[in-house]
Design a protein around this motif. Structure first.
Motif, PDB file in Angstrom:
ATOM      1  N   ILE A   1       0.736  -1.266  -0.009  1.00  0.00           N
ATOM      2  CA  ILE A   1      -0.080  -0.030  -0.060  1.00  0.00           C
ATOM      3  C   ILE A   1       0.819   1.507   0.075  1.00  0.00           C
ATOM      4  O   ILE A   1       1.904   1.151   0.826  1.00  0.00           O
ATOM      5  CB  ILE A   1      -0.949  -0.028   1.301  1.00  0.00           C
ATOM      6  N   ASP A   2       0.360   2.276  -0.664  1.00  0.00           N
ATOM      7  CA  ASP A   2       1.249   3.546  -0.772  1.00  0.00           C
ATOM      8  C   ASP A   2       1.332   4.042   0.686  1.00  0.00           C
ATOM      9  O   ASP A   2       0.416   3.887   1.733  1.00  0.00           O
ATOM     10  CB  ASP A   2       0.497   4.447  -1.425  1.00  0.00           C
ATOM     11  N   TYR A   3       2.550   4.484   0.951  1.00  0.00           N
ATOM     12  CA  TYR A   3       2.775   4.927   2.339  1.00  0.00           C
ATOM     13  C   TYR A   3       1.803   5.953   2.827  1.00  0.00           C
ATOM     14  O   TYR A   3       1.349   6.078   4.094  1.00  0.00           O
ATOM     15  CB  TYR A   3       4.176   5.629   2.519  1.00  0.00           C
ATOM     16  N   LEU A   4       1.579   7.096   1.978  1.00  0.00           N
ATOM     17  CA  LEU A   4       0.649   8.360   2.387  1.00  0.00           C
ATOM     18  C   LEU A   4      -0.660   7.716   2.684  1.00  0.00           C
ATOM     19  O   LEU A   4      -1.438   8.337   3.570  1.00  0.00           O
ATOM     20  CB  LEU A   4       0.753   9.145   1.295  1.00  0.00           C
ATOM     21  N   LYS A   5      -1.388   6.686   1.889  1.00  0.00           N
ATOM     22  CA  LYS A   5      -2.511   6.144   2.138  1.00  0.00           C
ATOM     23  C   LYS A   5      -2.423   5.413   3.525  1.00  0.00           C
ATOM     24  O   LYS A   5      -3.693   5.577   4.284  1.00  0.00           O
ATOM     25  CB  LYS A   5      -2.890   5.227   1.174  1.00  0.00           C
TER      26      LYS A   5
ATOM     27  N   HIS B   1       8.808   2.027  -2.457  1.00  0.00           N
ATOM     28  CA  HIS B   1      10.009   2.655  -2.031  1.00  0.00           C
ATOM     29  C   HIS B   1       9.590   4.071  -1.665  1.00  0.00           C
ATOM     30  O   HIS B   1       9.210   4.723  -2.324  1.00  0.00           O
ATOM     31  CB  HIS B   1      11.008   2.574  -3.279  1.00  0.00           C
ATOM     32  N   VAL B   2       9.998   4.271  -0.424  1.00  0.00           N
ATOM     33  CA  VAL B   2       9.856   5.591   0.248  1.00  0.00           C
ATOM     34  C   VAL B   2      10.806   5.605   1.440  1.00  0.00           C
ATOM     35  O   VAL B   2      11.326   4.753   2.064  1.00  0.00           O
ATOM     36  CB  VAL B   2       8.366   5.605   0.861  1.00  0.00           C
ATOM     37  N   TYR B   3      11.235   6.892   1.680  1.00  0.00           N
ATOM     38  CA  TYR B   3      11.978   7.400   2.828  1.00  0.00           C
ATOM     39  C   TYR B   3      11.292   8.414   3.701  1.00  0.00           C
ATOM     40  O   TYR B   3      10.448   9.198   3.392  1.00  0.00           O
ATOM     41  CB  TYR B   3      13.165   8.373   2.186  1.00  0.00           C
ATOM     42  N   THR B   4      11.172   8.032   4.818  1.00  0.00           N
ATOM     43  CA  THR B   4      10.426   9.060   5.769  1.00  0.00           C
ATOM     44  C   THR B   4      11.524   9.562   6.689  1.00  0.00           C
ATOM     45  O   THR B   4      12.328   8.798   7.456  1.00  0.00           O
ATOM     46  CB  THR B   4       9.155   8.037   6.537  1.00  0.00           C
TER      47      THR B   4
ATOM     48  N   TYR C   1      14.000   3.640   5.648  1.00  0.00           N
ATOM     49  CA  TYR C   1      13.509   3.490   4.458  1.00  0.00           C
ATOM     50  C   TYR C   1      12.333   2.317   4.456  1.00  0.00           C
ATOM     51  O   TYR C   1      12.487   1.542   5.352  1.00  0.00           O
ATOM     52  CB  TYR C   1      14.687   2.787   3.528  1.00  0.00           C
ATOM     53  N   HIS C   2      11.269   2.298   3.744  1.00  0.00           N
ATOM     54  CA  HIS C   2      10.284   1.293   3.555  1.00  0.00           C
ATOM     55  C   HIS C   2      10.311   0.927   1.994  1.00  0.00           C
ATOM     56  O   HIS C   2      10.335   1.608   1.166  1.00  0.00           O
ATOM     57  CB  HIS C   2       9.191   1.832   4.339  1.00  0.00           C
ATOM     58  N   GLY C   3      10.126  -0.502   1.889  1.00  0.00           N
ATOM     59  CA  GLY C   3      10.276  -1.000   0.666  1.00  0.00           C
ATOM     60  C   GLY C   3       9.492  -2.315   0.593  1.00  0.00           C
ATOM     61  O   GLY C   3       9.180  -2.848   1.479  1.00  0.00           O
ATOM     62  N   PRO C   4       9.392  -2.866  -0.741  1.00  0.00           N
ATOM     63  CA  PRO C   4       8.704  -4.235  -0.537  1.00  0.00           C
ATOM     64  C   PRO C   4       9.786  -5.038   0.100  1.00  0.00           C
ATOM     65  O   PRO C   4      10.763  -4.964  -0.030  1.00  0.00           O
ATOM     66  CB  PRO C   4       8.662  -4.499  -2.296  1.00  0.00           C
ATOM     67  N   GLY C   5       9.145  -6.127   0.593  1.00  0.00           N
ATOM     68  CA  GLY C   5       9.723  -7.141   1.354  1.00  0.00           C
ATOM     69  C   GLY C   5      10.140  -6.633   2.553  1.00  0.00           C
ATOM     70  O   GLY C   5      10.880  -7.587   3.379  1.00  0.00           O
ATOM     71  N   GLN C   6       9.710  -5.903   2.957  1.00  0.00           N
ATOM     72  CA  GLN C   6       9.741  -5.304   4.486  1.00  0.00           C
ATOM     73  C   GLN C   6       8.452  -5.206   5.109  1.00  0.00           C
ATOM     74  O   GLN C   6       7.571  -4.734   4.432  1.00  0.00           O
ATOM     75  CB  GLN C   6      10.402  -3.945   4.681  1.00  0.00           C
ATOM     76  N   LEU C   7       8.548  -5.936   6.223  1.00  0.00           N
ATOM     77  CA  LEU C   7       7.232  -5.749   6.985  1.00  0.00           C
ATOM     78  C   LEU C   7       7.021  -4.564   7.923  1.00  0.00           C
ATOM     79  O   LEU C   7       8.008  -4.477   8.769  1.00  0.00           O
ATOM     80  CB  LEU C   7       6.896  -7.131   7.784  1.00  0.00           C
ATOM     81  N   VAL C   8       6.182  -3.832   7.708  1.00  0.00           N
ATOM     82  CA  VAL C   8       5.887  -2.608   8.654  1.00  0.00           C
ATOM     83  C   VAL C   8       4.685  -2.756   9.455  1.00  0.00           C
ATOM     84  O   VAL C   8       3.601  -3.177   9.042  1.00  0.00           O
ATOM     85  CB  VAL C   8       5.870  -1.192   7.632  1.00  0.00           C
TER      86      VAL C   8
ATOM     87  N   VAL D   1      -2.136   7.172  23.205  1.00  0.00           N
ATOM     88  CA  VAL D   1      -2.528   6.479  22.180  1.00  0.00           C
ATOM     89  C   VAL D   1      -1.181   6.326  21.454  1.00  0.00           C
ATOM     90  O   VAL D   1      -0.429   7.750  21.226  1.00  0.00           O
ATOM     91  CB  VAL D   1      -3.517   6.883  21.598  1.00  0.00           C
ATOM     92  N   SER D   2      -0.715   5.360  20.803  1.00  0.00           N
ATOM     93  CA  SER D   2       0.490   5.078  19.817  1.00  0.00           C
ATOM     94  C   SER D   2       0.046   5.148  18.352  1.00  0.00           C
ATOM     95  O   SER D   2      -1.099   4.861  18.162  1.00  0.00           O
ATOM     96  CB  SER D   2       0.934   4.043  20.247  1.00  0.00           C
ATOM     97  N   MET D   3       0.954   5.511  17.813  1.00  0.00           N
ATOM     98  CA  MET D   3       1.238   5.300  16.294  1.00  0.00           C
ATOM     99  C   MET D   3       2.324   4.977  15.586  1.00  0.00           C
ATOM    100  O   MET D   3       3.135   5.265  16.376  1.00  0.00           O
ATOM    101  CB  MET D   3       0.038   6.277  15.550  1.00  0.00           C
ATOM    102  N   HIS D   4       2.349   4.956  14.500  1.00  0.00           N
ATOM    103  CA  HIS D   4       3.542   4.511  13.692  1.00  0.00           C
ATOM    104  C   HIS D   4       4.151   3.069  14.485  1.00  0.00           C
ATOM    105  O   HIS D   4       3.364   2.528  15.102  1.00  0.00           O
ATOM    106  CB  HIS D   4       4.626   5.558  13.924  1.00  0.00           C
ATOM    107  N   GLY D   5       5.536   2.732  14.296  1.00  0.00           N
ATOM    108  CA  GLY D   5       5.715   1.436  14.741  1.00  0.00           C
ATOM    109  C   GLY D   5       7.098   0.699  14.271  1.00  0.00           C
ATOM    110  O   GLY D   5       8.175   1.480  14.662  1.00  0.00           O
ATOM    111  N   LEU D   6       7.154  -0.286  13.730  1.00  0.00           N
ATOM    112  CA  LEU D   6       8.334  -0.811  13.511  1.00  0.00           C
ATOM    113  C   LEU D   6       8.293  -1.227  12.056  1.00  0.00           C
ATOM    114  O   LEU D   6       7.569  -1.427  11.393  1.00  0.00           O
ATOM    115  CB  LEU D   6       8.887  -2.244  14.406  1.00  0.00           C
ATOM    116  N   ALA D   7       9.551  -1.622  11.569  1.00  0.00           N
ATOM    117  CA  ALA D   7       9.958  -2.078  10.269  1.00  0.00           C
ATOM    118  C   ALA D   7      10.938  -3.317  10.231  1.00  0.00           C
ATOM    119  O   ALA D   7      11.990  -2.877  10.694  1.00  0.00           O
ATOM    120  CB  ALA D   7      10.535  -0.863   9.313  1.00  0.00           C
ATOM    121  N   LEU D   8      10.428  -4.299   9.690  1.00  0.00           N
ATOM    122  CA  LEU D   8      11.449  -5.661   9.879  1.00  0.00           C
ATOM    123  C   LEU D   8      11.825  -5.910   8.397  1.00  0.00           C
ATOM    124  O   LEU D   8      11.053  -6.270   7.731  1.00  0.00           O
ATOM    125  CB  LEU D   8      10.587  -6.693  10.560  1.00  0.00           C
TER     126      LEU D   8
END
Length: 239
Positions: free
Chosen positions: A13-17, A56-59, A95-102, A170-177
């Motif tokens: 899914i698109d990061y912004l969405k 592919h996205v950089y945050t 960085y987030h991209g395909p093959g990474q679990l967010v 209340v939390s948001m965002h998280g982790l990227a494996l």
């Protein structure tokens, strides 16, 4: 009685969405807590767990500066087919991209435990236990968030990054494996603002690709155990 966390697997899914969806659920939980009629902090439904992959996205964290942590121009970034967003979490760049679990845990911590430090350590614990199922011995690195390999050695490298936002408990965002992630995209940044440390992935360490569905299934089971909650499929429809 165990609390319930609703799980929604968003797929690629698109990061912004996904960020907009996070903010919507985040605000819903905050509004519920502020409601005058809402008194029961022992409520059973305590939040959401979103699982995703992103193109592919950089945050960049809210206080970080682009030129300090990102090593390529916006023109070169576009040539790579990557996007960039400065977002409302702590931390620096990732960085987030395909093959990474967010994974985005959007939780009311007052209904689970009121301790941000424990929340971060428990998220790390989920990943540490998950990776141990695959024969990877990982740990925490003193003074840093995330999950690391070869802690205490010059070869120490990060396999999972963490970054959160917290408001009204209340939390948001998280982790990227990094699972089957193309690690070359990390060459364009100073990952998490840490110089002299590398990044890795399950593929890099073990030399084979892994089923995202299987990893997600195992992640949910371990998350349920560590946080003492039931992870149930969400009935919320996401456009």
């Amino acid at each position: 009685m165990k609390k319930i966390v609703w799980v929604n697997n968003l797929g690629l899914i698109d990061y912004l969405k996904s960020w907009e969806y996070q903010k919507y659920l985040f605000q819903q939980l905050i509004n519920k807590k502020k409601c005058l009629s809402f008194k029961d902090v022992s409520q059973r439904n305590v939040g959401y767990l979103l699982l995703a992959e992103h193109p592919h996205v950089y945050t960049l964290g809210r206080k970080a500066k682009y030129d300090d942590y990102i090593l390529l121009s916006t023109k070169r970034l576009n040539q790579l087919g990557a996007r960039f967003y400065q977002i409302d979490r702590g931390g620096n760049v990732t960085y987030h991209g395909p093959g990474q679990l967010v994974v985005y845990p959007i939780l009311d911590l007052e209904s689970v435990f009121r301790d941000i430090h424990k929340f971060l350590r428990d998220l790390e614990e989920v990943v540490i236990r998950l990776l141990s199922l695959y024969g990877l011995s990982c740990d925490r690195l003193l003074g840093e968030t995330g999950v690391w390999l070869d802690v205490g050695k010059s070869s120490a490298r990060k396999i999972c990054a963490l970054g959160i936002k917290m408001s009204n408990w209340v939390s948001m965002h998280g982790l990227a494996l990094n699972i089957n992630t193309d690690l070359s995209y990390f060459n364009q940044i100073i990952p998490c603002g840490i110089k002299g440390k590398g990044v890795s992935s399950m593929y890099q360490e073990l030399g084979r690709k892994f089923s995202m569905e299987k990893v997600i299934f195992e992640f949910q089971n371990i998350f349920s155990d560590v946080f003492k909650v039931y992870c149930l499929p969400s009935n919320i429809f996401f456009h």
